[in-house]
Design a protein around this motif. Structure first.
Motif, PDB file in Angstrom:
ATOM      1  N   GLY A   1       0.553  -1.289   0.564  1.00  0.00           N
ATOM      2  CA  GLY A   1       0.419   0.446  -0.264  1.00  0.00           C
ATOM      3  C   GLY A   1       0.820   1.087   0.046  1.00  0.00           C
ATOM      4  N   LYS A   2       2.103   1.665   0.645  1.00  0.00           N
ATOM      5  CA  LYS A   2       2.401   2.318   1.250  1.00  0.00           C
ATOM      6  C   LYS A   2       3.833   2.254  -0.359  1.00  0.00           C
ATOM      7  CE  LYS A   2       6.793   4.221   3.768  1.00  0.00           C
ATOM      8  NZ  LYS A   2       7.990   3.551   4.296  1.00  0.00           N
ATOM      9  N   MET A   3       3.816   1.481  -0.912  1.00  0.00           N
ATOM     10  CA  MET A   3       4.580   1.937  -2.402  1.00  0.00           C
ATOM     11  C   MET A   3       3.730   1.875  -3.703  1.00  0.00           C
ATOM     12  SD  MET A   3       7.371   1.212  -2.151  1.00  0.00           S
ATOM     13  CE  MET A   3       7.549   1.057  -3.591  1.00  0.00           C
ATOM     14  N   LEU A   4       2.457   1.889  -3.215  1.00  0.00           N
ATOM     15  CA  LEU A   4       1.568   2.011  -4.635  1.00  0.00           C
ATOM     16  C   LEU A   4       1.280   3.832  -4.010  1.00  0.00           C
ATOM     17  CD1 LEU A   4      -1.293  -0.792  -4.275  1.00  0.00           C
ATOM     18  CD2 LEU A   4       0.568   0.013  -6.070  1.00  0.00           C
ATOM     19  N   VAL A   5       1.329   3.829  -2.716  1.00  0.00           N
ATOM     20  CA  VAL A   5       0.995   5.568  -3.174  1.00  0.00           C
ATOM     21  C   VAL A   5       1.884   6.461  -3.320  1.00  0.00           C
ATOM     22  CG1 VAL A   5       0.748   7.258  -0.801  1.00  0.00           C
ATOM     23  CG2 VAL A   5      -0.553   5.251  -0.627  1.00  0.00           C
ATOM     24  N   GLU A   6       2.930   5.988  -3.177  1.00  0.00           N
ATOM     25  CA  GLU A   6       4.422   6.879  -3.826  1.00  0.00           C
ATOM     26  C   GLU A   6       4.800   6.846  -5.219  1.00  0.00           C
ATOM     27  OE1 GLU A   6       8.305   5.425  -2.141  1.00  0.00           O
ATOM     28  OE2 GLU A   6       7.445   5.333   0.539  1.00  0.00           O
ATOM     29  N   THR A   7       3.318   5.261  -5.432  1.00  0.00           N
ATOM     30  CA  THR A   7       3.989   5.580  -7.607  1.00  0.00           C
ATOM     31  C   THR A   7       2.406   6.221  -7.954  1.00  0.00           C
ATOM     32  OG1 THR A   7       2.400   3.526  -7.326  1.00  0.00           O
ATOM     33  CG2 THR A   7       5.190   3.453  -7.202  1.00  0.00           C
ATOM     34  N   GLY A   8       1.819   6.583  -6.621  1.00  0.00           N
ATOM     35  CA  GLY A   8       0.662   7.594  -7.383  1.00  0.00           C
ATOM     36  C   GLY A   8      -0.340   6.814  -7.813  1.00  0.00           C
ATOM     37  N   GLU A   9      -0.750   5.526  -7.303  1.00  0.00           N
ATOM     38  CA  GLU A   9      -1.945   4.915  -7.332  1.00  0.00           C
ATOM     39  C   GLU A   9      -3.092   4.757  -6.370  1.00  0.00           C
ATOM     40  OE1 GLU A   9      -0.351   0.749  -9.759  1.00  0.00           O
ATOM     41  OE2 GLU A   9       1.356   1.350  -9.604  1.00  0.00           O
ATOM     42  N   LEU A  10      -3.835   5.912  -5.946  1.00  0.00           N
ATOM     43  CA  LEU A  10      -3.769   6.091  -4.885  1.00  0.00           C
ATOM     44  C   LEU A  10      -5.198   5.113  -4.668  1.00  0.00           C
ATOM     45  CD1 LEU A  10      -4.101   9.530  -3.931  1.00  0.00           C
ATOM     46  CD2 LEU A  10      -2.262   8.192  -3.144  1.00  0.00           C
ATOM     47  N   GLU A  11      -6.114   4.438  -5.852  1.00  0.00           N
ATOM     48  CA  GLU A  11      -7.123   3.493  -5.283  1.00  0.00           C
ATOM     49  C   GLU A  11      -6.968   2.299  -4.780  1.00  0.00           C
ATOM     50  OE1 GLU A  11     -10.271   5.067  -5.521  1.00  0.00           O
ATOM     51  OE2 GLU A  11      -9.745   7.050  -5.704  1.00  0.00           O
ATOM     52  N   GLU A  12      -6.034   2.309  -6.219  1.00  0.00           N
ATOM     53  CA  GLU A  12      -5.008   0.688  -5.827  1.00  0.00           C
ATOM     54  C   GLU A  12      -4.805   0.480  -3.974  1.00  0.00           C
ATOM     55  OE1 GLU A  12      -2.807  -2.605  -7.105  1.00  0.00           O
ATOM     56  OE2 GLU A  12      -2.462  -1.556  -8.535  1.00  0.00           O
ATOM     57  N   ALA A  13      -4.304   1.589  -3.669  1.00  0.00           N
ATOM     58  CA  ALA A  13      -3.896   1.678  -2.209  1.00  0.00           C
ATOM     59  C   ALA A  13      -5.107   1.571  -1.131  1.00  0.00           C
ATOM     60  CB  ALA A  13      -2.865   3.129  -1.797  1.00  0.00           C
ATOM     61  N   ILE A  14      -5.563   2.440  -1.875  1.00  0.00           N
ATOM     62  CA  ILE A  14      -7.064   2.040  -0.588  1.00  0.00           C
ATOM     63  C   ILE A  14      -7.625   0.580  -0.707  1.00  0.00           C
ATOM     64  CG2 ILE A  14      -9.513   3.016  -0.494  1.00  0.00           C
ATOM     65  CD1 ILE A  14      -8.588   5.610  -1.657  1.00  0.00           C
ATOM     66  N   ALA A  15      -7.846   0.195  -2.246  1.00  0.00           N
ATOM     67  CA  ALA A  15      -7.921  -1.338  -1.953  1.00  0.00           C
ATOM     68  C   ALA A  15      -6.873  -2.020  -1.036  1.00  0.00           C
ATOM     69  CB  ALA A  15      -8.171  -1.940  -3.195  1.00  0.00           C
ATOM     70  N   ILE A  16      -5.821  -1.837  -1.143  1.00  0.00           N
ATOM     71  CA  ILE A  16      -5.184  -2.826  -0.756  1.00  0.00           C
ATOM     72  C   ILE A  16      -4.941  -2.977   1.088  1.00  0.00           C
ATOM     73  CG2 ILE A  16      -2.486  -3.265  -0.029  1.00  0.00           C
ATOM     74  CD1 ILE A  16      -2.959  -4.906  -2.321  1.00  0.00           C
ATOM     75  N   PHE A  17      -4.935  -1.542   1.056  1.00  0.00           N
ATOM     76  CA  PHE A  17      -4.675  -0.931   2.391  1.00  0.00           C
ATOM     77  C   PHE A  17      -6.501  -1.504   3.772  1.00  0.00           C
ATOM     78  CE2 PHE A  17      -2.033   2.404   2.157  1.00  0.00           C
ATOM     79  CZ  PHE A  17      -1.107   1.603   2.881  1.00  0.00           C
ATOM     80  N   SER A  18      -7.576  -0.876   2.525  1.00  0.00           N
ATOM     81  CA  SER A  18      -8.856  -1.758   2.908  1.00  0.00           C
ATOM     82  C   SER A  18      -8.705  -3.132   3.210  1.00  0.00           C
ATOM     83  CB  SER A  18     -10.031  -1.729   2.248  1.00  0.00           C
ATOM     84  OG  SER A  18      -9.495  -0.215   2.453  1.00  0.00           O
ATOM     85  N   GLU A  19      -7.853  -4.332   2.323  1.00  0.00           N
ATOM     86  CA  GLU A  19      -7.798  -5.355   2.585  1.00  0.00           C
ATOM     87  C   GLU A  19      -6.959  -5.798   3.232  1.00  0.00           C
ATOM     88  OE1 GLU A  19      -6.256  -9.516  -0.436  1.00  0.00           O
ATOM     89  OE2 GLU A  19      -7.004  -6.944  -1.405  1.00  0.00           O
ATOM     90  N   GLY A  20      -6.754  -5.194   3.864  1.00  0.00           N
ATOM     91  CA  GLY A  20      -5.085  -6.106   4.620  1.00  0.00           C
ATOM     92  C   GLY A  20      -6.229  -5.678   6.549  1.00  0.00           C
ATOM     93  N   ILE A  21      -7.109  -4.461   6.019  1.00  0.00           N
ATOM     94  CA  ILE A  21      -7.559  -4.145   7.581  1.00  0.00           C
ATOM     95  C   ILE A  21      -9.030  -5.515   7.859  1.00  0.00           C
ATOM     96  CG2 ILE A  21      -9.948  -2.652   8.603  1.00  0.00           C
ATOM     97  CD1 ILE A  21      -7.600  -0.398   7.224  1.00  0.00           C
TER      98      ILE A  21
END
Length: 286
Positions: A182-202
């Motif tokens: 999720g952190k890597m996706l934020v750094e690469t600007g892929e915020l929507e996928e980052a949201i999905a990954i963090f949500s899945e982790g939770i």
């Protein structure tokens, strides 16, 4: 009884954990054929099972003097040197094993661990990638996670992302993989996928406060302050010592004009870190 029959008996006894009987059978085989490299290697295996390290090294070395093409003897001798932190000797042994049998994944896995011990991340990664290409089915999620972490340290971000994905694919409960991907996706600007990954982790670990905190940061970046505030509140509920969650939540409450709530949050924030100027400034504004 022939040397071959005694050797076979010794192998069976070793596999059954009958070490004394295995040793006796192997010695009998060696009495019949003192120059049997495979019998010497088997005796070394028996000594290793008995944790008689010096004797194991002697017999592995003897097996190699009789037949230098015994890749397992090179590798096992390397493992014994690695135990003693004799890294150069261990590396030499593993490389000899690989030269003889370049398609045996286990040699690359063990050599990778030695390269990691001596700080050669580049060579460690190279060995792991070779092992994975040979035996992907024997690669654990933790191995992919470790490989991704090391790639990240070398700024090889795209490769790291791919291995974090593989780690999650193998073990959906691996919280650290979700957090780091999720952190890597934020750094690469892929915020929507980052949201999905963090949500899945939770969803797989409801106590994953770091993912709540990172998700809050994304919502705040997107201007969705209510969602961000909820995430920070959940993070704090799990771990009441998360300074940055208090700070971010207080900042949001200030922006929303919720002054009374903001004051309380900033006071808790300052109690955790009293020397952070920005916290006092925000409290004054509230």
């Amino acid at each position: 009884m022939s040397e071959v029959a005694l050797y076979s008996i010794a192998q069976t006894l070793l596999s059954q954990g009958k070490l004394l009987e295995a040793k006796i059978a192997c010695l009998k085989a060696l009495n019949l054929q003192p120059k049997s490299a495979t019998a010497c290697k088997l005796m070394a295996d028996i000594m290793l099972a008995k944790n008689q390290i010096a004797a194991a090294k002697y017999w592995y070395d003897r097996s190699l003097k009789l037949d230098a093409s015994l890749a397992p003897s090179h590798a096992n001798l390397g493992s014994l040197y690695a135990r003693e932190k004799q890294w150069e000797l261990a590396i030499s042994c593993y490389q000899n094993a690989i030269d003889i049998d370049p398609n045996f994944a286990g040699f690359y896995r063990t050599l990778a661990k030695v390269w990691q011990q001596v700080g050669r991340q580049d060579l460690m990664i190279e060995c792991w990638q070779r092992a994975i290409s040979l035996e992907p089915e024997k690669t654990a999620a933790a191995d992919y996670l470790n490989l991704a972490d090391n790639l990240l340290e070398l700024e090889r971000k795209e490769e790291a992302i791919s291995y974090y994905r593989l780690a999650i694919k193998l073990d959906t409960s691996l919280s650290k993989a979700y957090q780091k991907l999720g952190k890597m996706l934020v750094e690469t600007g892929e915020l929507e996928e980052a949201i999905a990954i963090f949500s899945e982790g939770i969803s797989v670990n409801p106590k994953d406060y770091l993912s709540y905190q990172k998700l809050g940061d994304i919502w705040q970046k997107k201007g969705r302050l209510d969602e961000a505030a909820i995430c920070y509140q959940k993070a704090i509920a799990i771990d009441p010592k998360l300074f940055w969650s208090y700070h971010s939540l207080g900042n949001i409450l200030n922006r929303q004009g919720r002054w009374k709530e903001a004051v309380e949050i900033h006071r808790q924030e300052i109690a955790l870190k009293s020397d952070f100027y920005r916290s006092h400034y925000l409290l004054g504004n509230a």
